[in-house]
Design a protein around this motif. Structure first.
Motif, mmCIF file in Angstrom:
data_model
loop_
_atom_site.group_PDB
_atom_site.id
_atom_site.type_symbol
_atom_site.label_atom_id
_atom_site.label_comp_id
_atom_site.label_asym_id
_atom_site.label_seq_id
_atom_site.Cartn_x
_atom_site.Cartn_y
_atom_site.Cartn_z
ATOM 1 N N ASN A 76 -18.213 -61.961 -29.033
ATOM 2 C CA ASN A 76 -18.383 -61.514 -27.686
ATOM 3 C C ASN A 76 -18.224 -60.007 -27.932
ATOM 4 N N SER A 77 -18.459 -58.909 -26.981
ATOM 5 C CA SER A 77 -18.124 -57.522 -26.965
ATOM 6 C C SER A 77 -16.858 -57.309 -26.813
ATOM 7 N N VAL A 78 -16.475 -56.171 -27.297
ATOM 8 C CA VAL A 78 -14.936 -55.532 -26.998
ATOM 9 C C VAL A 78 -14.776 -55.579 -25.359
ATOM 10 N N TYR A 79 -15.687 -55.121 -24.770
ATOM 11 C CA TYR A 79 -15.755 -55.033 -23.188
ATOM 12 C C TYR A 79 -15.129 -56.176 -22.909
ATOM 13 N N LYS A 80 -15.763 -57.415 -23.365
ATOM 14 C CA LYS A 80 -15.524 -58.844 -22.750
ATOM 15 C C LYS A 80 -13.808 -58.982 -22.712
ATOM 16 N N TYR A 81 -13.146 -58.750 -23.986
ATOM 17 C CA TYR A 81 -11.870 -58.687 -23.979
ATOM 18 C C TYR A 81 -11.064 -57.834 -23.171
ATOM 19 N N ILE A 82 -11.602 -56.408 -22.994
ATOM 20 C CA ILE A 82 -10.715 -55.496 -22.363
ATOM 21 C C ILE A 82 -10.896 -55.901 -20.750
ATOM 22 N N MET A 83 -11.994 -56.461 -20.108
ATOM 23 C CA MET A 83 -12.196 -57.060 -19.030
ATOM 24 C C MET A 83 -11.240 -57.993 -18.803
ATOM 25 N N MET A 84 -11.189 -59.076 -19.721
ATOM 26 C CA MET A 84 -10.328 -60.080 -19.543
ATOM 27 C C MET A 84 -8.754 -59.554 -19.400
ATOM 28 N N CYS A 85 -8.481 -58.809 -20.203
ATOM 29 C CA CYS A 85 -7.173 -58.133 -20.084
ATOM 30 C C CYS A 85 -6.770 -57.579 -18.772
ATOM 31 N N GLU A 86 -7.846 -56.848 -18.248
ATOM 32 C CA GLU A 86 -7.681 -56.225 -16.995
ATOM 33 C C GLU A 86 -7.785 -56.997 -15.862
ATOM 34 N N TYR A 87 -8.760 -58.035 -15.696
ATOM 35 C CA TYR A 87 -8.940 -58.886 -14.309
ATOM 36 C C TYR A 87 -8.273 -60.045 -14.522
ATOM 37 N N PHE A 88 -8.049 -60.588 -15.654
ATOM 38 C CA PHE A 88 -7.619 -61.829 -15.589
ATOM 39 C C PHE A 88 -6.392 -62.086 -16.694
ATOM 40 N N ASP A 89 -5.605 -61.074 -16.567
ATOM 41 C CA ASP A 89 -4.240 -61.098 -17.326
ATOM 42 C C ASP A 89 -3.410 -62.083 -17.022
ATOM 43 N N GLU A 90 -3.471 -62.641 -15.892
ATOM 44 C CA GLU A 90 -2.470 -63.844 -15.455
ATOM 45 C C GLU A 90 -2.925 -65.095 -15.928
#
Length: 164
Positions: free
Chosen positions: A32-46
């Motif tokens: 997956n892209s780095v962006y996917k992981y950053i987004m998961m950390c930002e919007y789905f951190d819970e």
């Protein structure tokens, strides 16, 4: 004097995204892209979690609660560094994740797993045993859906009900 390793399990931050990506890239996980992981950390951190040994990310789970299945935690990826494999870290991450307030209404954990991914199959069956519940497996995405011939079919592993 050598520093004693300290392992912590916690919510990811956007700064963890690149480390999660790097861990995924050095494993057998789908790319997956780095962006996917950053987004998961930002919007789905819970509904995501990282394991850190001292300051290094050595494990992670990305997951989310699907809008049409509020009682289900869908696990997208589980990544564990080579140095941590065989120590039960992935199961610890899953169990800690389902204990969070964000998962208080979760009764099922789901993931899609390819037939050749024996480690993930074993992990989700262990989760079912540790929760005293069932692990049901059924067809999800057929191989014909994938544009390359290299991707296997995906089976859904559904664990639950949990927290009965």
């Amino acid at each position: 004097m050598a520093q004693t390793p300290v392992l912590t399990l916690e919510k990811p931050t956007v700064e963890d995204g690149a480390s999660m990506w790097q861990l995924a890239e050095t494993s057998t996980l789908d790319s997956n892209s780095v962006y996917k992981y950053i987004m998961m950390c930002e919007y789905f951190d819970e509904t995501c979690i990282v394991a850190r040994e001292n300051d290094e990310v050595v494990g992670f789970i990305t997951g989310f609660i699907p809008p049409k299945q509020a009682d289900t935690l869908f696990i997208w990826q589980v990544g564990v560094a080579e140095s941590q494999r065989g120590k039960g870290l992935a199961l610890d991450l899953l169990e800690r994740l389902i204990e969070r307030d964000a998962c208080k209404n979760v009764r099922y954990v789901e993931a899609t797993v390819t037939p050749s991914n024996k480690a993930s199959q074993s992990l989700f069956k262990k989760l079912a045993r540790s929760q005293g519940t069932e692990c049901n497996v059924f067809d999800c995405f057929g191989q014909e859906l994938f544009p390359d011939d290299q991707h296997e079919e995906e089976k859904t592993f559904r664990i639950g009900p949990i927290k009965g």
